[in-house]
Design a protein around this motif. Structure first.
Motif, short mmCIF file in Angstrom:
data_model
loop_
_atom_site.label_atom_id
_atom_site.label_comp_id
_atom_site.label_asym_id
_atom_site.label_seq_id
_atom_site.Cartn_x
_atom_site.Cartn_y
_atom_site.Cartn_z
N ILE A 76 0.84 -1.20 0.00
CA ILE A 76 0.00 0.00 0.00
C ILE A 76 0.88 1.26 0.00
O ILE A 76 0.62 2.22 -0.74
N GLY A 77 1.93 1.26 0.82
CA GLY A 77 2.82 2.41 0.88
C GLY A 77 3.50 2.70 -0.44
O GLY A 77 3.58 3.86 -0.88
N PHE A 78 3.98 1.66 -1.12
CA PHE A 78 4.65 1.86 -2.39
C PHE A 78 3.69 2.30 -3.49
O PHE A 78 4.03 3.13 -4.33
N ILE A 79 2.49 1.75 -3.48
CA ILE A 79 1.49 2.18 -4.48
C ILE A 79 1.13 3.64 -4.27
O ILE A 79 1.02 4.41 -5.23
N ALA A 80 0.97 4.04 -3.00
CA ALA A 80 0.64 5.45 -2.71
C ALA A 80 1.74 6.38 -3.22
O ALA A 80 1.47 7.41 -3.83
N LEU A 81 3.00 6.01 -2.98
CA LEU A 81 4.11 6.84 -3.44
C LEU A 81 4.17 6.89 -4.97
O LEU A 81 4.49 7.92 -5.56
N SER A 82 3.88 5.77 -5.62
CA SER A 82 3.96 5.72 -7.08
C SER A 82 2.86 6.54 -7.75
O SER A 82 3.01 6.95 -8.90
N LEU A 83 1.75 6.78 -7.05
CA LEU A 83 0.65 7.57 -7.60
C LEU A 83 0.91 9.07 -7.50
O LEU A 83 0.18 9.86 -8.10
N LYS A 84 1.92 9.46 -6.74
CA LYS A 84 2.22 10.89 -6.59
C LYS A 84 2.72 11.47 -7.91
O LYS A 84 3.37 10.79 -8.69
N ALA A 85 2.41 12.75 -8.12
CA ALA A 85 2.95 13.44 -9.28
C ALA A 85 4.43 13.68 -9.06
O ALA A 85 4.84 14.20 -8.03
N SER A 86 5.24 13.26 -10.00
CA SER A 86 6.68 13.39 -9.85
C SER A 86 7.13 14.78 -10.27
O SER A 86 6.60 15.35 -11.22
N GLN A 87 8.09 15.30 -9.52
CA GLN A 87 8.66 16.60 -9.87
C GLN A 87 9.82 16.39 -10.83
O GLN A 87 10.63 15.48 -10.66
N LYS A 88 9.90 17.21 -11.86
CA LYS A 88 10.98 17.10 -12.82
C LYS A 88 12.24 17.68 -12.21
O LYS A 88 12.32 18.86 -11.91
N VAL A 89 13.22 16.81 -12.03
CA VAL A 89 14.45 17.21 -11.36
C VAL A 89 15.60 17.18 -12.35
O VAL A 89 15.83 16.18 -13.01
N LYS A 90 16.31 18.30 -12.48
CA LYS A 90 17.42 18.38 -13.41
C LYS A 90 18.78 18.35 -12.71
O LYS A 90 19.80 18.23 -13.37
N ASN A 91 18.79 18.51 -11.42
CA ASN A 91 20.04 18.54 -10.68
C ASN A 91 20.74 17.19 -10.76
O ASN A 91 20.20 16.17 -10.34
N LYS A 92 21.98 17.17 -11.27
CA LYS A 92 22.70 15.92 -11.44
C LYS A 92 23.05 15.27 -10.11
O LYS A 92 23.29 14.07 -10.05
#
Length: 465
Positions: A76-92
């Motif tokens: 349940i915890g992993f599914i909840a995290l995977s449903l979140k909108a991901s932020q586009k991160v460019k920092n290497k």
């Protein structure tokens, strides 16, 4: 499941709630816990272990029920995290942090597997030869994954494998908390480390990096609560995950022993399958929203983070409380040796590699990574707060976003873990050697990529030498 069994689970959750409440009070009122970076669920879990049947016998938990709770709460915890909108991160640096995390998994896996094979062929022949692979799962990824893998090995003849996985994770928390406190004390004495509040004389304000996004509620005219919608989506993804696993099981069991073994192992990776479906569902929802087919997004990162937080808090508490010392008498000494070696090597590896990867905020990044790679992200944040209570460095975000990018770099690791399993199931020990060599190559590629990516960075290392 009859009515009595349902009530058993409800009572288990109630007792876990009491443990979490007691641990929260202890964290606030007891000086030792207040001053040391020990997460509340870890305190609650060890409190449950002491009050459980193996020690004081005040709280009588069913190990099987707690293990079932750990398994499903993790999913349940992993599914909840995977449903979140991901932020586009460019920092290497986030990408390098992901490789840093996975390279530590590989070091732990290589060490643990090599030691368990050594014990199996020499002084401890009762050792399950694959048991050392629980080290990167229990230390690096947490009790849910360690239990899931160990439980699947029980079908191969590894008695109490799931409980052993929980034990490795519990020992990892001890290394994270006690080792982290000792490490900070040593650095303060030998390296004259000063925390931010000591430098600037600021009050200890502890913001929560997870609460940066405020909850976006649905319009009040909606007839359903926003949290209910998140649970509906999680439930739908979980159902698809279950149906997929059942379908694969029905197909694979008809292909012989190999297929049946593989089908059994797939259930141990249900959290990965659920996470993949969760990310797919998120993409579909975003697409529909962009096309104006849906007026509202209906997902809320804030609420999904809360669902995952609750799941992981109860999962950690249940995982530690479920440990049974009596069941592990045949494996306890080898596991203590493996986890001790794993803890020491993890400290040395992280502190050395951090100097090469993080040209600024080296100490903060190293402590955060150590806390997470022996416990969970909450223990990493807890250690970080001791040296960066205001999160002024980028270490906290490296931890959070690095965990996300680490999923991509860690995909081959999940494949590698299956090679020795197939070797054991099909009596082909040559696959053990193949796995060890693959670990070495995997590690070399990750470290080379990290060093190449950071060699041109300019800056001054701070703190660890």
């Amino acid at each position: 499941m009859n009515t009595g069994q349902i009530w058993d689970y409800i009572l288990d959750v109630s007792m876990l709630s009491i443990l979490l409440l007691a641990a929260t009070l202890m964290k606030r009122k007891v000086a030792f816990f207040r001053k040391n970076p020990i997460p509340v669920p870890v305190i609650a879990g060890f409190l449950g272990l002491v009050l459980g049947k193996d020690v004081l016998g005040i709280m009588v938990f069913s190990g099987v029920r707690l293990e079932n709770l750990v398994y499903h709460l993790m999913n349940i915890g992993f599914i909840a995290l995977s449903l979140k909108a991901s932020q586009k991160v460019k920092n290497k640096e986030y990408v390098h942090s992901g490789m840093f995390i996975v390279s530590t998994y590989v070091v732990q896996g290589l060490l643990g597997f090599a030691l368990s094979l050594l014990f199996f062929y020499t002084v401890f022949p009762k050792t399950f030869p694959l048991s050392g692979l629980l080290l990167p799962l229990g230390f690096g990824q947490g009790p849910g994954q360690a239990y899931s893998m160990g439980h699947q090995w029980e079908a191969l003849g590894f008695a109490h494998g799931g409980n052993l996985g929980l034990t490795v994770a519990a020992i990892g928390y001890i290394w994270a908390c006690a080792g982290g406190v000792a490490l900070i004390a040593w650095l303060k004495k030998k390296k004259r480390l000063k925390t931010y509040d000591e430098i600037y004389g600021e009050p200890l304000d502890r913001p929560n990096i997870y609460d940066e996004e405020k909850p976006v509620e649905l319009p009040l005219k909606e007839s359903i609560d926003g949290l209910s919608l998140q649970m509906i989506l999680i439930g739908a993804v979980y159902l698809v995950t279950y149906l997929t696993l059942k379908g694969l099981e029905s197909v694979l069991t008809g292909t012989g022993d190999f297929g049946r073994t593989l089908a059994q192992l797939l259930w141990g990776f249900s959290f990965i399958i659920g996470a993949v479906y969760g990310m797919l569902a998120r993409r579909i929802l975003d697409f529909c929203h962009q096309r104006k087919w849906m007026k509202h997004s209906y997902t809320c990162n804030y609420l999904l983070e809360r669902v995952s937080g609750v799941s992981f808090d109860f999962m950690i508490t249940a995982a530690i409380a479920a440990v049974s010392i009596y069941m592990l008498k045949d494996h306890l000494l080898p596991i203590l040796i493996i986890t001790t070696a794993g803890g020491l090597v993890t400290i040395l590896f992280i502190m050395k590699l951090a100097q090469r990867i993080y040209k600024t905020d080296t100490l903060e990044n190293a402590l955060a990574m150590y806390g997470m790679l022996t416990g969970t992200i909450s223990t990493g944040i807890a250690l970080l707060r001791e040296v960066d209570p205001h999160f002024k460095t980028q270490a906290a975000r490296n931890l959070v976003y690095g965990s996300g990018t680490g999923l991509a770099f860690g995909a081959p690791l999940m494949f590698l873990l299956n090679i020795p399993i197939m070797g054991y199931a099909n009596k082909q020990p040559i696959l053990y050697l193949v796995t060890l060599v693959a670990f070495v190559i995997y590690f070399a590629v990750l470290v080379f990529a990290m060093l190449m990516g950071t060699r041109d960075k300019k800056g001054t290392q701070d703190g660890v030498s």
